[in-house]
Design a protein around this motif. Structure first.
Motif, mmCIF file in Angstrom:
data_model
loop_
_atom_site.group_PDB
_atom_site.id
_atom_site.type_symbol
_atom_site.label_atom_id
_atom_site.label_comp_id
_atom_site.label_asym_id
_atom_site.label_seq_id
_atom_site.Cartn_x
_atom_site.Cartn_y
_atom_site.Cartn_z
ATOM 1 N N ASN A 200 -45.400 -30.818 -88.766
ATOM 2 C CA ASN A 200 -45.577 -29.752 -87.777
ATOM 3 C C ASN A 200 -44.709 -29.940 -86.527
ATOM 4 O O ASN A 200 -45.119 -29.626 -85.412
ATOM 5 C CB ASN A 200 -47.055 -29.649 -87.359
ATOM 6 C CG ASN A 200 -47.970 -29.405 -88.537
ATOM 7 O OD1 ASN A 200 -47.688 -28.583 -89.400
ATOM 8 N ND2 ASN A 200 -49.081 -30.138 -88.586
ATOM 9 N N THR A 201 -43.523 -30.480 -86.711
ATOM 10 C CA THR A 201 -42.587 -30.604 -85.595
ATOM 11 C C THR A 201 -41.280 -29.907 -85.960
ATOM 12 O O THR A 201 -40.842 -29.947 -87.111
ATOM 13 C CB THR A 201 -42.285 -32.065 -85.250
ATOM 14 O OG1 THR A 201 -41.672 -32.715 -86.377
ATOM 15 C CG2 THR A 201 -43.559 -32.813 -84.877
ATOM 16 N N THR A 228 -48.553 -31.709 -80.932
ATOM 17 C CA THR A 228 -49.479 -31.210 -79.918
ATOM 18 C C THR A 228 -48.680 -30.668 -78.747
ATOM 19 O O THR A 228 -47.486 -30.947 -78.605
ATOM 20 C CB THR A 228 -50.414 -32.328 -79.415
ATOM 21 O OG1 THR A 228 -49.622 -33.314 -78.731
ATOM 22 C CG2 THR A 228 -51.159 -32.981 -80.588
ATOM 23 N N ALA A 229 -49.349 -29.910 -77.875
ATOM 24 C CA ALA A 229 -48.675 -29.366 -76.697
ATOM 25 C C ALA A 229 -48.183 -30.483 -75.789
ATOM 26 O O ALA A 229 -47.143 -30.354 -75.126
ATOM 27 C CB ALA A 229 -49.625 -28.446 -75.938
ATOM 28 N N ILE A 258 -36.984 -29.485 -67.376
ATOM 29 C CA ILE A 258 -37.709 -29.894 -68.583
ATOM 30 C C ILE A 258 -39.192 -29.623 -68.367
ATOM 31 O O ILE A 258 -39.794 -30.163 -67.423
ATOM 32 C CB ILE A 258 -37.493 -31.388 -68.900
ATOM 33 C CG1 ILE A 258 -35.998 -31.703 -68.997
ATOM 34 C CG2 ILE A 258 -38.195 -31.760 -70.198
ATOM 35 C CD1 ILE A 258 -35.701 -33.185 -69.156
ATOM 36 N N GLU A 259 -39.781 -28.800 -69.225
ATOM 37 C CA GLU A 259 -41.194 -28.448 -69.118
ATOM 38 C C GLU A 259 -41.995 -29.136 -70.218
ATOM 39 O O GLU A 259 -41.568 -29.183 -71.369
ATOM 40 C CB GLU A 259 -41.382 -26.934 -69.245
ATOM 41 C CG GLU A 259 -40.648 -26.128 -68.185
ATOM 42 C CD GLU A 259 -40.828 -24.638 -68.385
ATOM 43 O OE1 GLU A 259 -41.718 -24.243 -69.174
ATOM 44 O OE2 GLU A 259 -40.074 -23.867 -67.780
ATOM 45 N N ARG A 260 -43.151 -29.677 -69.840
ATOM 46 C CA ARG A 260 -44.084 -30.256 -70.807
ATOM 47 C C ARG A 260 -45.497 -29.898 -70.361
ATOM 48 O O ARG A 260 -45.835 -30.028 -69.183
ATOM 49 C CB ARG A 260 -43.922 -31.768 -70.923
ATOM 50 C CG ARG A 260 -44.875 -32.405 -71.928
ATOM 51 C CD ARG A 260 -44.568 -33.878 -72.131
ATOM 52 N NE ARG A 260 -43.318 -34.052 -72.862
ATOM 53 C CZ ARG A 260 -42.802 -35.253 -73.155
ATOM 54 N NH1 ARG A 260 -43.439 -36.358 -72.776
ATOM 55 N NH2 ARG A 260 -41.664 -35.343 -73.821
#
Length: 313
Positions: A200-201, A228-229, A258-260
């Protein structure tokens, strides 16, 4: 570039299970640099740091009796891989190609996937200049040792298509694809996607650049979807370069974000200038990064300036 001709590369032909020797050519290209940089922030003034870069790239190949072209490349870089058995030997690959079949490149070390070849930001990966433990960085897809990249033969003018495969042993292998379009003058459009080695990546990369006289504008977006998020990244970047009359001096401004999920955005910017003449480049750069680890802690903000003198031969 210095060239050394060699008739009958029997060793190379034998390693490729060729039925006869063939005439080929070897060449070597090199680069060297002297650098100084200074970083503020975090633990305080780190002082000036001097460094040297050096690299030699050896390339050789020729055409077999069956019409296939074979090319071998390897790099000697003292700054790379000093902790492994290959020592200063860096990226090495063999490429088999023809007009009808396209090209297949097998990288024993240092290879790229169709996505990782494109996931560098428009601003040039500013985040990588602040290689600090614990900082948030984009997560790559594929590439590395023993990876394969296939480039389809040209079917439509201005369109290039690539596919890559990276085996991962007991983990899922990585398969990726990319397409680039240059059919409109001064415009380049690129898109890539691929599955990661974990379930799932996946990753998607998109770039666009346009040249208008002395100005080049570029934009990029790379999105990595983790399991995962909390392990997913979204990296957005832009850059503008102005080439002064004479084509020797250029000035570039670039930015990255960069957003996480659940973290503060990592924000960077850079302004640089360079002068190039006769294989020599003099460069000066100033850059900043905020929230390196995704927090607002003041020690996670850094500033850096760098001067460089490099040579290509």
């Amino acid at each position: 570039m210095n060239k050394f001709k060699k008739i009958g590369l029997s060793a190379l032909a034998g390693s490729l299970v060729a039925t006869s020797a063939f005439a080929g050519e070897m060449s070597v290209a090199g680069s060297a640099s002297i650098n100084v940089e200074h970083t503020n922030g975090g633990g305080g003034d780190s002082g000036k740091t001097f460094s040297m870069g050096n690299q030699l790239t050896f390339s050789g190949g020729g055409e077999l009796d069956n019409g296939l072209n074979v090319a071998l490349s390897f790099v000697i870089d003292q700054g790379d891989d000093t902790a492994i058995a290959s020592g200063p030997f860096d990226s090495h690959s063999v490429t088999i190609s023809s007009d009808a079949m396209g090209s297949l490149k097998f990288s024993g070390e240092g290879g790229s996937s169709a996505v990782s070849a494109m996931d560098g930001t428009a601003a040039g990966d500013i985040w990588d200049s602040f290689d600090i433990t614990g900082s948030i960085t984009p997560t790559g897809i594929g590439g590395g040792d023993n990876s394969m990249m296939y480039t389809l033969p040209s079917m439509v003018d201005g369109v290039a298509v690539n596919a890559s495969y990276t085996p991962r042993g007991t983990a899922d292998s990585t398969i990726a694809y990319s397409v680039s379009y240059t059919g409109v003058e001064n415009l380049t459009l690129s898109y890539a996607m691929g599955d990661g080695s974990a379930d799932n990546t996946d990753g998607e990369a998109m770039k666009v650049s346009y040249v208008m006289g002395p100005i080049t504008g570029s934009y990029s977006n790379y999105e990595y979807s983790g399991a995962t998020a909390a392990t997913s990244d979204d990296t957005t970047s832009f850059a503008v370069t102005y080439l002064l009359p004479g084509d020797e001096v250029s000035i570039t401004y670039g930015s990255e974000e960069i957003e996480r999920s659940g973290k503060q955005d990592v924000e960077t910017w850079k302004i640089s200038a360079s002068y190039t003449a006769g294989g020599m480049t003099v460069s000066a750069t100033s850059m900043e990064i905020d929230n390196m680890d995704g927090s607002t802690t003041s020690t996670q903000d850094r500033e850096r300036w760098a001067l460089g003198l490099s040579f290509a031969f």
